[in-house]
Design a protein around this motif. Structure first.
Motif, short mmCIF file in Angstrom:
data_model
loop_
_atom_site.label_atom_id
_atom_site.label_comp_id
_atom_site.label_asym_id
_atom_site.label_seq_id
_atom_site.Cartn_x
_atom_site.Cartn_y
_atom_site.Cartn_z
N TYR A 59 2.59 65.48 -10.02
CA TYR A 59 3.32 66.27 -9.02
C TYR A 59 4.40 67.12 -9.69
N HIS A 252 7.18 66.58 -1.46
CA HIS A 252 7.05 65.13 -1.26
C HIS A 252 8.36 64.59 -0.70
N ARG A 312 12.34 59.76 -8.07
CA ARG A 312 11.65 59.03 -7.01
C ARG A 312 11.83 57.53 -7.21
N ASP A 318 4.52 52.02 -0.88
CA ASP A 318 3.70 52.94 -1.67
C ASP A 318 2.54 52.22 -2.35
#
Length: 542
Positions: A59, A252, A312, A318
């Protein structure tokens, strides 16, 4: 008549080493299961973390690539715009406006393209008049304060002015930028002078637009054909920070995005966050269990010194719970198999122990167990000054049963006899098989010899009832000898031998009955006298 099954030997009678060994096997199996489960969950957790880390880095790389593409596009567009302006000796504002609008339609992330002119104080009046004649009738030189309000200023206060003469796209708000003296904006003006000195594109420090958004300028001098030095025209691009990244819906939500612009002020480096999006809040347990990921990239090498920083905090939600659930089910199944295996081992061990301590045919304790119980009971009776009794039982005419009906019939009679014995005694008493058709009953803690005689009478009645084998009723008798501690013996061996003698005396007296041992002093060694003494041992015969 319904009879109870023989009672199994209690766990406390098992060897202590066997009990401890069984416990160690349980502990070892559970330890191995716990270690295997921990390693499996650790592997799955690490796999999930590795997967999420790769996704996060991918990402970041994708976002960095998009950002680099836009920065390269900014460089190329500004260079092309400056080249277009420098293609002629005089700047054609109409053609430049058309060119700028065409470029902006292809690159929507570029906020605005502008043209700045350098005008001396002596030429200012003629310059303003020329601008008004060229299609900008309201053109006037002015400066803008920090609040966005613009004022016209008297001419001639400075030797040189740097007004904006073209803004694209042209809007109601952008029209107010025409005539703005860039020299009154220190951050932009410093970049302009630097670009003029270096002859390349230069990025200004970050600032806020009138709309409130953070932005920075890119400036490049326009060189006309045949000129060795920069002329009096500059191409300028306005880059708004929010236009550099995808829309919020494409970002995100669990990632914190930061784009830093590195500049210089008063000789000191400065850093301004052009973009700073907060990530969704995480729990303390997430930070304790899972790692905090960072992605940092510097975009040096461009005239736009930007720095990308992504963060993050991984969350439990997750993780791929399908693999965790599969691992949990596998762990539960493994635990069940461990318990089943251990249970099978315990059953096998108990079967071995049972065969070692019991008679395989009747399930009664064997001779060795009986002696152990008898010795303990005698020792306890001695300490407590209580009584106990031993009943020695032998089935009458048992051999003809095997000869007439077969050994299966004899085995059935022995099993039924063992069950009947249990029906006649208390839970604290013990019935054992010595071998063949001989049984022994140990009665603990009796009040008198009459209690033992009463039990012997009850057993005699039970054992002499016909036995069933198939459709046949098999008659069997029983001879029972009774001995009482401490009256008939002062040790385990003595009391057992006394009961055995009483049983033989009963058989001699006619079988199928019971009798109490009574010692008769007979010093004569004559065998005939001994036979008379044995006969006199029987006090009661059935």
């Amino acid at each position: 008549m319904k009879h109870r099954a023989p009672r199994p030997l209690h766990r406390q009678h098992l060897p202590l080493a066997l009990q401890r060994g069984r416990g160690r096997h349980y502990a070892l199996a559970l330890t191995l299961w716990a270690v295997a489960t921990f390693l499996a969950f650790a592997f799955i957790l690490q796999s999930n973390v590795s997967r999420l880390t790769r996704e996060f880095n991918d990402y970041g790389e994708t976002l960095q690539t998009r950002l680099r593409d836009k920065l390269r596009a900014n460089e190329a567009v500004l260079y092309g715009f400056a080249s277009f302006l420098g293609a002629r000796n005089e700047v054609d504002l109409s053609a430049a406006t058309h060119y700028a609008n065409s470029v902006l339609s292809r690159y929507p992330h570029i906020y605005a393209l502008e043209v700045v002119r350098r005008v001396g104080a002596d030429d200012l009046g003629r310059f303003v008049a020329a601008q008004r004649r060229s299609g900008q009738p309201e053109f006037a030189l002015h400066e803008c304060r920090a609040d966005g309000n613009c004022d016209e200023r008297a001419m001639g206060k400075r030797p040189t002015y740097y007004p904006i003469v073209l803004v694209a796209p042209e809007t109601a708000l952008s029209k107010g930028m025409l005539g703005l003296d860039l020299a009154t904006r220190p951050q932009a003006f410093k970049g302009l002078l630097q670009s003029e000195q270096q002859g390349v594109a230069v990025s200004s420090n970050a600032f806020r637009l009138i709309e409130g958004d953070l932005a920075y300028l890119m400036l490049r001098p326009v060189v006309h054909p045949g000129e060795a030095r920069t002329a009096d025209t500059y191409a300028m691009m306005v880059v708004r920070a929010i236009d550099l990244v995808p829309p919020p819906s494409a970002l995100h939500g669990n990632v914190r995005h930061t784009i830093l612009h590195q500049g210089e002020e008063d000789g000191k480096p400065t850093t301004v966050a052009l973009l700073n999006t907060d990530a969704e809040a995480s729990d303390a347990i997430d930070a304790w269990v899972l790692p905090h990921l960072c992605f940092e990239r510097s975009l040096e090498g461009f005239s736009q010194p930007l720095y990308l920083n992504l963060e993050r905090q991984l969350r439990l939600r997750d993780l791929d719970f399908s693999t965790l659930l599969l691992a949990a089910l596998t762990s539960a199944l493994a635990l069940a198999l461990v318990f089943l295996y251990q249970r099978a081992q315990v059953r096998q061990q108990r079967a071995i122990e049972f065969l070692a301590l019991h008679d395989s045919l009747t399930g009664l304790p064997n001779r060795h167990v009986l002696h152990g119980h008898l010795e303990k009971s005698v020792a306890l009776a001695q300490r407590r000054h209580t009584r106990l009794a031993v009943l020695f039982i032998d089935l009458d005419h048992f051999k003809p049963i095997n000869d007439r009906f077969g050994h299966p019939a004899g085995d059935a009679v022995l099993r039924q006899a063992a069950s009947r014995l249990h029906h006649c005694i208390r839970d604290c008493d013990v019935a054992a098989r010595l071998g063949g058709d001989e049984f022994v009953v140990l009665l603990t803690d009796i009040r008198s010899a009459e209690d033992a005689i009463h039990v012997a009478e009850k057993i005699s009645a039970e054992l002499t009832s016909p036995y069933t084998f198939g459709e046949d009723d098999i008659p069997v008798g029983a001879s029972i000898g009774v001995a009482v501690f401490p009256d008939d013996g002062d040790s385990a061996d003595a009391i057992l031998q006394a009961a055995d003698q009483a049983m033989y005396a009963t058989k001699t007296g006619g079988r199928n009955g019971f009798g109490r041992y009574r010692a008769v002093a007979s010093p004569s060694p004559d065998p005939a006298s001994a036979t008379e003494a044995e006969t006199s041992l029987v006090a009661n015969a059935g």
